[in-house]
Design a protein around this motif. Structure first.
Motif, PDB file in Angstrom:
ATOM      1  N   ARG A   1      21.534  39.092  11.186  1.00  0.00           N
ATOM      2  CA  ARG A   1      20.324  38.273  11.369  1.00  0.00           C
ATOM      3  C   ARG A   1      20.595  36.831  10.973  1.00  0.00           C
ATOM      4  O   ARG A   1      20.095  35.897  11.612  1.00  0.00           O
ATOM      5  CB  ARG A   1      19.169  38.852  10.540  1.00  0.00           C
ATOM      6  CG  ARG A   1      17.867  38.044  10.658  1.00  0.00           C
ATOM      7  CD  ARG A   1      16.671  38.867  10.206  1.00  0.00           C
ATOM      8  NE  ARG A   1      16.751  39.256   8.822  1.00  0.00           N
ATOM      9  CZ  ARG A   1      16.236  38.531   7.813  1.00  0.00           C
ATOM     10  NH1 ARG A   1      15.623  37.380   8.062  1.00  0.00           N
ATOM     11  NH2 ARG A   1      16.334  38.946   6.572  1.00  0.00           N
ATOM     12  N   TRP A   2      21.389  36.614   9.906  1.00  0.00           N
ATOM     13  CA  TRP A   2      21.722  35.258   9.468  1.00  0.00           C
ATOM     14  C   TRP A   2      22.442  34.494  10.575  1.00  0.00           C
ATOM     15  O   TRP A   2      22.087  33.358  10.904  1.00  0.00           O
ATOM     16  CB  TRP A   2      22.584  35.315   8.214  1.00  0.00           C
ATOM     17  CG  TRP A   2      22.785  33.999   7.529  1.00  0.00           C
ATOM     18  CD1 TRP A   2      22.028  33.474   6.521  1.00  0.00           C
ATOM     19  CD2 TRP A   2      23.803  33.024   7.803  1.00  0.00           C
ATOM     20  NE1 TRP A   2      22.515  32.241   6.149  1.00  0.00           N
ATOM     21  CE2 TRP A   2      23.599  31.939   6.920  1.00  0.00           C
ATOM     22  CE3 TRP A   2      24.852  32.973   8.705  1.00  0.00           C
ATOM     23  CZ2 TRP A   2      24.424  30.814   6.924  1.00  0.00           C
ATOM     24  CZ3 TRP A   2      25.678  31.843   8.719  1.00  0.00           C
ATOM     25  CH2 TRP A   2      25.463  30.782   7.832  1.00  0.00           C
ATOM     26  N   VAL A   3      23.453  35.109  11.162  1.00  0.00           N
ATOM     27  CA  VAL A   3      24.200  34.460  12.245  1.00  0.00           C
ATOM     28  C   VAL A   3      23.278  34.158  13.415  1.00  0.00           C
ATOM     29  O   VAL A   3      23.325  33.060  13.996  1.00  0.00           O
ATOM     30  CB  VAL A   3      25.381  35.337  12.687  1.00  0.00           C
ATOM     31  CG1 VAL A   3      26.009  34.800  13.974  1.00  0.00           C
ATOM     32  CG2 VAL A   3      26.438  35.414  11.586  1.00  0.00           C
ATOM     33  N   SER A   4      22.424  35.104  13.761  1.00  0.00           N
ATOM     34  CA  SER A   4      21.490  34.894  14.876  1.00  0.00           C
ATOM     35  C   SER A   4      20.541  33.739  14.591  1.00  0.00           C
ATOM     36  O   SER A   4      20.290  32.889  15.464  1.00  0.00           O
ATOM     37  CB  SER A   4      20.693  36.177  15.127  1.00  0.00           C
ATOM     38  OG  SER A   4      19.736  35.987  16.151  1.00  0.00           O
ATOM     39  N   ASP A   5      20.025  33.669  13.361  1.00  0.00           N
ATOM     40  CA  ASP A   5      19.091  32.605  12.991  1.00  0.00           C
ATOM     41  C   ASP A   5      19.779  31.226  12.987  1.00  0.00           C
ATOM     42  O   ASP A   5      19.182  30.228  13.412  1.00  0.00           O
ATOM     43  CB  ASP A   5      18.487  32.877  11.617  1.00  0.00           C
ATOM     44  CG  ASP A   5      17.473  34.016  11.633  1.00  0.00           C
ATOM     45  OD1 ASP A   5      17.081  34.446  12.732  1.00  0.00           O
ATOM     46  OD2 ASP A   5      17.077  34.473  10.536  1.00  0.00           O
ATOM     47  N   VAL A   6      21.012  31.184  12.501  1.00  0.00           N
ATOM     48  CA  VAL A   6      21.725  29.900  12.480  1.00  0.00           C
ATOM     49  C   VAL A   6      22.028  29.445  13.907  1.00  0.00           C
ATOM     50  O   VAL A   6      21.858  28.266  14.245  1.00  0.00           O
ATOM     51  CB  VAL A   6      23.017  29.997  11.648  1.00  0.00           C
ATOM     52  CG1 VAL A   6      23.810  28.692  11.745  1.00  0.00           C
ATOM     53  CG2 VAL A   6      22.701  30.303  10.194  1.00  0.00           C
ATOM     54  N   LYS A   7      22.462  30.352  14.737  1.00  0.00           N
ATOM     55  CA  LYS A   7      22.739  29.999  16.133  1.00  0.00           C
ATOM     56  C   LYS A   7      21.479  29.480  16.819  1.00  0.00           C
ATOM     57  O   LYS A   7      21.524  28.502  17.584  1.00  0.00           O
ATOM     58  CB  LYS A   7      23.279  31.208  16.888  1.00  0.00           C
ATOM     59  CG  LYS A   7      24.724  31.551  16.573  1.00  0.00           C
ATOM     60  CD  LYS A   7      25.182  32.728  17.429  1.00  0.00           C
ATOM     61  CE  LYS A   7      26.654  33.039  17.232  1.00  0.00           C
ATOM     62  NZ  LYS A   7      27.096  34.180  18.070  1.00  0.00           N
ATOM     63  N   ALA A   8      20.348  30.124  16.544  1.00  0.00           N
ATOM     64  CA  ALA A   8      19.084  29.690  17.153  1.00  0.00           C
ATOM     65  C   ALA A   8      18.707  28.287  16.682  1.00  0.00           C
ATOM     66  O   ALA A   8      18.270  27.443  17.485  1.00  0.00           O
ATOM     67  CB  ALA A   8      17.976  30.684  16.806  1.00  0.00           C
ATOM     68  N   ALA A   9      18.886  28.033  15.384  1.00  0.00           N
ATOM     69  CA  ALA A   9      18.571  26.701  14.850  1.00  0.00           C
ATOM     70  C   ALA A   9      19.500  25.645  15.438  1.00  0.00           C
ATOM     71  O   ALA A   9      19.068  24.533  15.769  1.00  0.00           O
ATOM     72  CB  ALA A   9      18.675  26.716  13.327  1.00  0.00           C
ATOM     73  N   LEU A  10      20.767  25.982  15.576  1.00  0.00           N
ATOM     74  CA  LEU A  10      21.726  25.030  16.151  1.00  0.00           C
ATOM     75  C   LEU A  10      21.394  24.713  17.605  1.00  0.00           C
ATOM     76  O   LEU A  10      21.560  23.571  18.054  1.00  0.00           O
ATOM     77  CB  LEU A  10      23.144  25.586  16.059  1.00  0.00           C
ATOM     78  CG  LEU A  10      23.817  25.517  14.690  1.00  0.00           C
ATOM     79  CD1 LEU A  10      25.108  26.334  14.686  1.00  0.00           C
ATOM     80  CD2 LEU A  10      24.115  24.062  14.325  1.00  0.00           C
ATOM     81  N   SER A  11      20.918  25.714  18.330  1.00  0.00           N
ATOM     82  CA  SER A  11      20.608  25.504  19.747  1.00  0.00           C
ATOM     83  C   SER A  11      19.469  24.514  19.944  1.00  0.00           C
ATOM     84  O   SER A  11      19.337  23.916  21.024  1.00  0.00           O
ATOM     85  CB  SER A  11      20.252  26.840  20.406  1.00  0.00           C
ATOM     86  OG  SER A  11      18.988  27.320  19.969  1.00  0.00           O
ATOM     87  N   GLN A  12      18.643  24.327  18.904  1.00  0.00           N
ATOM     88  CA  GLN A  12      17.527  23.395  18.981  1.00  0.00           C
ATOM     89  C   GLN A  12      17.872  22.028  18.375  1.00  0.00           C
ATOM     90  O   GLN A  12      17.025  21.143  18.297  1.00  0.00           O
ATOM     91  CB  GLN A  12      16.318  23.981  18.262  1.00  0.00           C
ATOM     92  CG  GLN A  12      15.831  25.294  18.869  1.00  0.00           C
ATOM     93  CD  GLN A  12      14.778  25.979  18.009  1.00  0.00           C
ATOM     94  OE1 GLN A  12      14.135  25.359  17.167  1.00  0.00           O
ATOM     95  NE2 GLN A  12      14.595  27.273  18.228  1.00  0.00           N
ATOM     96  N   SER A  13      19.118  21.882  17.932  1.00  0.00           N
ATOM     97  CA  SER A  13      19.547  20.633  17.293  1.00  0.00           C
ATOM     98  C   SER A  13      20.535  19.890  18.189  1.00  0.00           C
ATOM     99  O   SER A  13      20.873  20.355  19.281  1.00  0.00           O
ATOM    100  CB  SER A  13      20.224  20.940  15.942  1.00  0.00           C
ATOM    101  OG  SER A  13      21.526  21.474  16.149  1.00  0.00           O
ATOM    102  N   GLN A  14      21.019  18.747  17.676  1.00  0.00           N
ATOM    103  CA  GLN A  14      21.995  17.953  18.413  1.00  0.00           C
ATOM    104  C   GLN A  14      23.438  18.232  17.966  1.00  0.00           C
ATOM    105  O   GLN A  14      24.379  17.634  18.473  1.00  0.00           O
ATOM    106  CB  GLN A  14      21.726  16.461  18.207  1.00  0.00           C
ATOM    107  CG  GLN A  14      20.353  15.992  18.614  1.00  0.00           C
ATOM    108  CD  GLN A  14      20.201  14.506  18.378  1.00  0.00           C
ATOM    109  OE1 GLN A  14      20.837  13.674  19.053  1.00  0.00           O
ATOM    110  NE2 GLN A  14      19.389  14.126  17.410  1.00  0.00           N
TER     111      GLN A  14
END
Length: 237
Positions: A108-121
């Protein structure tokens, strides 16, 4: 030498806040370092297990509902930021070091970080994940081999690259009190980068730059940039 603002520009602004991160980038820091906990409601940016020092409140961070955490003032009216909010402050060409303080569900941690990165620059190439818990890092890299890993340590081990090799790490992140020139030369010669924490004195900055470290974590990024600029001018004269 790369300059990471340790918990943001934390000498001048409350640590691990959006204000500290914005200030760090306004001072031309190359990146920011911050601490994360895996709260039941998501990944949040905070350093301590308890709320007392930063929020002047009683209780443990992870035992406090997110709805309550959102109301806390952790300095200058700043709130505890989420990982998504923090990554949203990082410009496209800058770096971030995510230091894990608490983790229970790696997937879940990896999934959440990937999701946050996808919304960033931020480009994945500019993300470094570190922790003193190397078991967490191994589990993360098994699921997410593309992410850079920083083998974090406060010790000068007999085999100072053993953990980095086991983790297929990008860097060894070592405490200033433990590092010396031989350590730096050994780690670099074996193909790893070297980051040193926490470096706030100009004399130490200059010494580490001479040793060839990849970067430092500092509470005073503006001072560090000034020291490095001064040294660059001296080298040309």
């Amino acid at each position: 030498m790369r300059i990471y603002a340790h918990r943001g520009a934390s000498k001048e602004a409350p640590e691990n806040t959006l204000k500290a991160f914005r200030l760090a980038f306004s001072q031309q820091a190359d990146g920011i370092e911050f601490d994360v906990y895996q709260h039941e409601n998501g990944i949040i940016v905070f350093h301590d297990r308890t709320l007392r020092r930063r929020a002047n409140a009683e209780g443990y961070l992870l035992e406090t509902p997110w709805s309550t955490l959102q109301t806390l003032d952790i300095g200058d009216g700043e709130h505890i930021p989420t990982l998504s909010e923090t990554l949203g402050e990082v410009p496209a060409n800058k770096w971030c070091n995510i230091e894990i303080k608490h983790l229970v569900d790696v997937k879940r941690w990896v999934s959440d970080v990937k999701a946050a990165l996808s919304q960033s620059q931020i480009a994945i190439e500019h993300v470094l994940v570190s922790s003193f818990n190397h078991h967490w890092l191994k589990a993360i890299t098994d699921l997410w081999p593309e992410v850079k890993i920083g083998a974090l340590s406060a010790s000068y081990e007999l085999d100072c690259t053993a953990s980095a090799k086991a983790l297929k790490a990008y860097s060894v992140n070592i405490a200033l009190d433990a590092v010396d020139k031989t350590f730096v030369q050994t780690v670099l010669s074996e193909g790893f980068n070297v980051y040193v924490y926490t470096v706030d004195e100009p004399k130490d900055m200059e010494m580490l730059a001479q040793w060839g470290v990849t970067g430092i974590f500092t509470n005073v990024p503006q001072l560090a940039k000034e020291v490095m600029a001064k040294d660059a001018v001296s080298d040309k004269s």
